[in-house]
Design a protein around this motif. Structure first.
Motif, PDB file in Angstrom:
ATOM      1  N   ASP A 224       0.870  -1.184   0.000  1.00  0.00           N
ATOM      2  CA  ASP A 224       0.000   0.000   0.000  1.00  0.00           C
ATOM      3  C   ASP A 224       0.904   1.230   0.000  1.00  0.00           C
ATOM      4  OD1 ASP A 224      -1.806   1.956   0.439  1.00  0.00           O
ATOM      5  OD2 ASP A 224      -2.348   1.335   2.469  1.00  0.00           O
TER       6      ASP A 224
ATOM      7  N   ARG B 185       1.261  -0.349  -5.744  1.00  0.00           N
ATOM      8  CA  ARG B 185       0.004   0.304  -5.366  1.00  0.00           C
ATOM      9  C   ARG B 185      -1.134  -0.197  -6.281  1.00  0.00           C
ATOM     10  NH1 ARG B 185      -2.264   4.074  -1.686  1.00  0.00           N
ATOM     11  NH2 ARG B 185      -4.353   4.303  -2.531  1.00  0.00           N
TER      12      ARG B 185
ATOM     13  N   PRO C 162      -3.162   7.952  -7.970  1.00  0.00           N
ATOM     14  CA  PRO C 162      -3.502   6.771  -7.164  1.00  0.00           C
ATOM     15  C   PRO C 162      -4.960   6.750  -6.689  1.00  0.00           C
ATOM     16  CG  PRO C 162      -1.528   7.866  -6.297  1.00  0.00           C
ATOM     17  CD  PRO C 162      -2.007   8.690  -7.429  1.00  0.00           C
TER      18      PRO C 162
END
Ligand SMILES: Cc1ncc(C[n+]2csc(CCOP(=O)(O)OP(=O)(O)O)c2C)c(N)n1
Length: 569
Positions: free
Chosen positions: A357, A367, A512
Motif C-alpha cells: 500500500d 500500489r 492513485p
C-alpha cells in the motif's frame, strides 16, 4: 461422410465446445463444416493466429482440458508457432490444426505451403499429418490422448486440403498408441523411503511446480502440509497451487522470488520438489542450489529427474497419486513434532510480508496491485504479459485458488496476456478475468480487442504503463551501466482511445486515488474494458538474485520489510 464432418464429429466426441481460429484457402472446407455444427462447436474468430494459440493455451490452463485452435496453411500455421512453443514450455495441452496444401502438392513449394511437421516437431509432444480421411478419427483421438496424458503438452495436426474434402470410406477406429505408457503410481518402496525422510528431516521444504496444478493435486498438497507442518514455496508456474494466504506459504522462489522462499530453500536439509523442472529461473547457480539438502523429486516425466539438479530420491508418477500414496503411508507412522521449524517459518513469513500500500505520485506498481487485490474475488483469474509487471505479480500478489494466475513462464512470451484472458474467460465465464499487462506486451496482440468486442467476451485489461520495455530497461540499468538501447516506447498510443476505436470503453489513470473507483467500474462493466494506468517510469522489480547466481544473494528491494529478516537467522 466428408473428411471435414469426421473432424468436427471427433472434436465433439472429445467434448470440444470452443475452437479459436482464423481461416484461409487451405482450411476453408473445415470452416464451411463449422457452419453445420455451430450449435455444438463455437468458433471464435481471432485477429491473429498467435492469439488463437494463446487463447487455446489459457483455456487449457483454466480447465485442465486441451484447448483447440485452427488456422490455414503457410503463414497462418507459422503464426501459431510462438503460441505452440509457449504451450510446450509450460506443459499446456493444446491441439493445434493447420491447413495444408493437397497431398499431391506437398514438397512442390505450392502456394502457402510450409513444412509444419518440420517446424513444429521440436515444440510439440507430437505432430501428425493426416494422409487419409479414414485416419481422421483415429489420429485426432490419439492427439487428444497425447496432449493430455502424462506430462501435458501441445500436439499439431496438419490437414491437407484433399483429406478435408475426401470421403471417409472405412474409418479406422484404433486409438492405441504403441509405446505410450504413463506411469501414474509412485513406486511403493520409494514412497516409504520418502515418508521416512520427511519424518526425519529437521528443516524440510516443499517446492511445488506447475505439475501440481496439472495433476489437480492442490488439495492433497494442503493435506500433506497440514499433516507435517512443512513450508511450501512454489515456482512461478506453480503459483496458485498452494494458498499464499497460508501461514506456511513462502511464496514464489527464484531469481525474482521472495527472499524468505530463497532463504529457506537454501537452508533446508530436505527439499521435496513436486512437478517442477528446476528451471534456471528457479535454481540460479546449479553448483550451490540445494547444497545443504537431500532432494526428493516427484515428477510424471522421468526425463526431468536429474536433468538439472542432483536428485537423491526420484519418484516418477502423477503428483496427485503420489501425494495420496505419501499421505496414506504417513498416516500409519508416528508423527514428529517439528513445531520449532514451522514456527520459525511462520515468523519469518510474517516478517517478509511486504507492504504494497504505497503512497505517492506517479503510481507505484505495487500500489496498483494493492488496489487490484481489493477489487477482485479469489476465484477471479489474472493473466499477464511478460516483463516487470509479470514479476511484480509473481512476487507481491497473493493468490489462493488453483489455476487463477495464467502466465507464460518458460517461454516468457510478450503478447500472451490479452488473448490468454480471452481464452480464460471462455473457459470460466462465471468469474472476472483480468489481463495485467505491460504497455509493450499489450501492443503485441492488441488486435484481439476486436475479438473481445465481436464475440462479447468481457475481460479487464489493466496496463501497467511505464513507457518502457521495462524489464529490459531494468537489466540495462543494472547490468549495462544504464545504457538504454531500444527500450523506450516513445510512440505508445493512447490505450483508452484505442479501446474506443474498437467500440469498447477505455480509462486512463494517472493518480492513485483514481484507481479504486475506475477498477470497480471496470469490474462492473458488461463489456471488455481497458484501464491504462500510468505508473512510475523506472520502477524496478526488486529484490532480485543475479541470473546464474546464488539464490540467497539477492539485492535491492524490501525497504518495506518489517524488521530485519535474516539478521541472526
Ligand atoms: C516476444 C518477446 N519479445 C521480446 C522479449 C524480451 N523482453 C522481455 S521483458 C520485455 C519488456 C516487456 O515490456 P512491457 O510489456 O512493457 O512490460 P514491463 O517490463 O514494462 O512491465 C522484453 C522486450 C520477450 N520476452 N518476448
Amino acid at each position: 461422410m466428408r473428411g471435414t464432418e469426421a473432424i468436427v464429429k471427433t472434436l465433439i466426441d472429445e467434448n470440444v465446445k470452443h475452437i479459436f481460429g482464423l481461416p484461409g484457402g487451405r482450411v476453408m472446407p473445415l470452416f464451411d463444416e463449422f457452419l453445420n455444427y455451430s450449435e455444438e462447436l463455437r468458433h471464435i474468430l481471432v485477429r491473429h493466429e498467435q492469439g488463437a494459440a494463446h487463447a487455446a493455451d489459457a483455456y487449457a490452463r483454466v480447465t485442465g482440458k486441451p484447448g483447440v485452435c485452427v488456422t490455414t496453411s503457410g503463414p497462418g500455421a507459422t503464426n501459431l508457432v510462438t503460441g505452440i512453443m509457449t504451450a510446450h514450455m509450460d506443459s499446456s495441452p493444446i491441439v493445434a490444426f493447420g491447413g495444408q496444401v493437397p497431398i499431391s502438392l506437398i514438397g512442390n513449394d505450392a502456394f502457402q505451403e510450409s513444412d509444419m511437421m518440420g517446424i513444429t516437431s521440436p515444440i510439440t509432444k507430437h505432430s501428425f499429418q493426416l494422409r487419409s480421411p479414414n485416419m481422421i478419427r483415429s489420429i485426432i483421438t490419439k492427439a487428444f490422448k497425447i496432449a493430455l496424458n502424462g506430462r501435458p503438452g501441445p500436439v499439431y495436426i496438419d490437414l491437407p486440403d484433399d483429406v478435408q474434402k475426401g470421403e471417409v470410406t472405412r474409418e479406422v477406429r484404433d486409438t492405441h498408441i504403441l509405446g505410450f505408457r504413463t506411469i501414474t503410481q509412485g513406486h511403493p518402496r520409494q514412497i516409504k523411503k520418502a515418508a521416512k525422510w520427511l519424518l526425519n528431516a529437521e528443516r524440510p521444504v516443499i517446492i511445488a511446480g506447475g505439475g501440481v496444478l496439472w495433476a489437480n493435486a492442490s488439495n492433497e498438497l494442503h493435506q500433506l502440509v497440514e499433516m507435517l507442518n512443512i513450508p511450501v514455496t512454489t515456482t512461478f508456474m506453480g503459483k496458485s497451487c498452494f494458498s499464499e494466504q497460508h501461514p506456511l506459504s513462502l511464496g514464489v522462489l527464484g531469481l525474482h522470488g521472495r527472499k524468505v522462499a530463497n532463504y529457506f530453500v537454501d537452508n533446508s536439509d530436505l527439499l521435496i520438489a513436486i512437478g517442477c523442472r528446476f528451471s534456471d529461473r528457479v535454481t540460479g547457480d546449479l553448483e550451490s542450489f540445494g547444497k545443504k539438502s537431500r532432494i526428493i523429486h516427484i515428477d510424471i516425466d522421468s526425463a526431468e529427474i536429474g536433468k538439472n539438479v542432483r536428485v537423491d530420491l526420484p519418484i516418477v508418477g502423477d503428483a496427485r497419486r503420489v501425494l495420496q500414496q505419501l499421505i496414506t503411508v504417513l498416516t500409519g507412522m508416528a508423527q514428529k513434532d517439528n513445531s520449532e521449524w514451522s514456527e520459525k517459518v511462520k515468523r519469518f513469513v510474517k516478517e517478509c510480508d511486504c507492504n504494497i500500500d504505497i503512497e505517492g505520485n506517479p503510481i507505484d506498481p505495487r500500489r496498483l496491485l494493492f488496489e487490484l487485490s481489493k477489487v477482485w474475488k479469489e476465484n477471479d483469474i489474472i493473466t499477464t504479459g511478460v516483463g516487470t509487471h509479470q514479476m511484480f505479480c509473481a512476487h507481491f500478489l497473493k493468490i489462493s485458488k488453483p489455476r487463477t494466475i495464467i502466465s507464460s513462464g518458460g517461454a516468457g512470451t510478450m503478447g500472451f496476456g490479452f488473448p490468454a484472458a480471452i481464452g480464460a474467460k471462455i473457459a470460466a465465464p462465471n468469474v472476472e478475468v483480468f489481463d495485467l499487462d505491460g504497455d509493450g506486451s499489450f501492443q503485441m496482440n492488441i488486435q484481439e480487442l476486436a475479438t473481445a468486442k465481436e464475440e462479447h467476451i468481457k475481460v479487464i485489461a489493466v496496463i501497467m504503463n511505464n513507457g518502457y520495455l521495462g524489464l529490459v530497461r531494468q537489466y540495462a540499468e543494472l547490468f549495462f551501466d544504464k545504457r538504454y538501447s531500444g527500450v523506450h516506447l516513445n510512440r505508445t498510443p493512447d490505450f483508452a482511445k484505442v479501446a474506443e476505436a474498437y467500440g469498447l470503453t477505455g480509462y486512463t489513470v494517472t493518480r492513485p486515488d483514481e484507481l479504486a473507483p475506475i477498477l470497480q467500474e471496470a469490474y462492473n462493466s458488461d463489456e471488455t474494458v481497458v484501464v491504462d494506468v500510468h505508473v512510475q517510469e523506472e520502477a524496478n522489480i526488486l529484490p532480485m538474485a543475479l541470473p546464474g547466481g546464488n539464490l540467497t544473494n539477492m539485492f535491492g528491494g524490501c525497504i518495506e520489510t518489517k524488521g530485519q529478516l535474516f539478521k541472526g537467522a
